[in-house]
Motif scaffolding. Structure first.
Motif, PDB file in Angstrom:
ATOM      1  N   ASN A 145       4.714   6.737  -3.378  1.00 40.08           N
ATOM      2  CA  ASN A 145       5.393   6.494  -4.649  1.00 40.08           C
ATOM      3  C   ASN A 145       6.783   5.911  -4.414  1.00 40.08           C
ATOM      4  N   LEU A 146       7.481   6.441  -3.422  1.00 35.42           N
ATOM      5  CA  LEU A 146       8.814   5.929  -3.093  1.00 35.42           C
ATOM      6  C   LEU A 146       8.744   4.463  -2.657  1.00 35.42           C
ATOM      7  N   LYS A 147       7.781   4.131  -1.828  1.00 35.81           N
ATOM      8  CA  LYS A 147       7.602   2.743  -1.382  1.00 35.81           C
ATOM      9  C   LYS A 147       7.292   1.847  -2.582  1.00 35.81           C
ATOM     10  N   SER A 148       6.384   2.280  -3.441  1.00 34.78           N
ATOM     11  CA  SER A 148       6.018   1.506  -4.626  1.00 34.78           C
ATOM     12  C   SER A 148       7.235   1.277  -5.524  1.00 34.78           C
ATOM     13  N   TYR A 149       8.027   2.326  -5.707  1.00 34.16           N
ATOM     14  CA  TYR A 149       9.217   2.236  -6.544  1.00 34.16           C
ATOM     15  C   TYR A 149      10.242   1.257  -5.962  1.00 34.16           C
ATOM     16  N   LEU A 150      10.545   1.402  -4.679  1.00 36.86           N
ATOM     17  CA  LEU A 150      11.587   0.572  -4.083  1.00 36.86           C
ATOM     18  C   LEU A 150      11.156  -0.878  -3.878  1.00 36.86           C
ATOM     19  N   GLU A 151       9.894  -1.102  -3.564  1.00 35.49           N
ATOM     20  CA  GLU A 151       9.442  -2.468  -3.288  1.00 35.49           C
ATOM     21  C   GLU A 151       8.943  -3.208  -4.523  1.00 35.49           C
ATOM     22  N   ASP A 193       9.193  -1.607  -8.044  1.00 31.19           N
ATOM     23  CA  ASP A 193       9.690  -1.000  -9.273  1.00 31.19           C
ATOM     24  C   ASP A 193       8.562  -0.410 -10.115  1.00 31.19           C
ATOM     25  N   ILE A 194       7.570   0.172  -9.439  1.00 26.29           N
ATOM     26  CA  ILE A 194       6.430   0.808 -10.106  1.00 26.29           C
ATOM     27  C   ILE A 194       6.365   2.263  -9.659  1.00 26.29           C
TER      28      ILE A 194
END
Length: 170
Positions: free
Chosen positions: A139-145, A147-148
């Motif tokens: 989730n952190l990777k998805s958010y930072l890369e 914005d999801i």
């Protein structure tokens, strides 16, 4: 090669971001609620610290998730201001976050250690937290890369008795 055991596990993920941004995501209330928690509170000397202030060694925390009525309380054992955070978690466990700039991305490593060796802890902490951290790091990777956010914040999953074990986006 290190042998796998029930006492600890490590999860790693490469994220295309900066060391500073990744540290902010773990070391401030603003950062944690952007990708991980419904709410969080950090206190120092029994006073709540500012939402954007970086945590420090000996700070206390209380964390609240979406879709779980409980809370997690613990202590910050180490926070060096740049790339290492260590905190108590799930009772007597210790979680260590390290952030390292590599050639093409930042490597985040999370180790949860000091897991009790009884069968309940093997299931709920080793298995449960290991699966949970796998999702949250994704989730952190998805958010930072991109914005999801992948975690469920709109549908109440609490009525499902085994939601924490069955839903992959808890």
């Amino acid at each position: 090669m290190k042998k796998l055991d029930w006492y600890e596990f490590t999860k790693r993920i490469y994220i295309h971001t900066t060391v500073e941004k990744l540290y902010w995501c773990w070391a401030t209330k603003e950062g944690l609620i952007s990708w991980f928690l419904k709410d969080a509170e950090f206190s120092r000397n029994e006073k709540v610290i500012n939402n954007s202030e970086f945590i420090q060694q000996n700070d206390n925390y209380t964390w609240f998730w979406y879709n779980w009525d409980g809370k997690e309380e613990g202590k910050i054992l180490e926070a060096n201001g740049t790339n290492v955070i260590k905190f108590t978690f799930a009772g007597s466990c210790v979680v260590t976050i390290t952030i390292e700039q590599k050639e093409h991305a930042v490597l985040l490593s999370l180790t949860q250690s000091n897991i009790p060796l009884d069968d309940k802890s093997k299931l709920e902490i080793f298995y449960g937290c290991s699966n949970g951290w796998t999702f949250w790091l994704t989730n952190l990777k998805s958010y930072l890369e991109h914005d999801i956010l992948l975690n469920e914040t709109k549908i109440d999953l609490r009525p499902f008795g085994l939601a924490g074990y069955e839903f992959v986006n808890m």
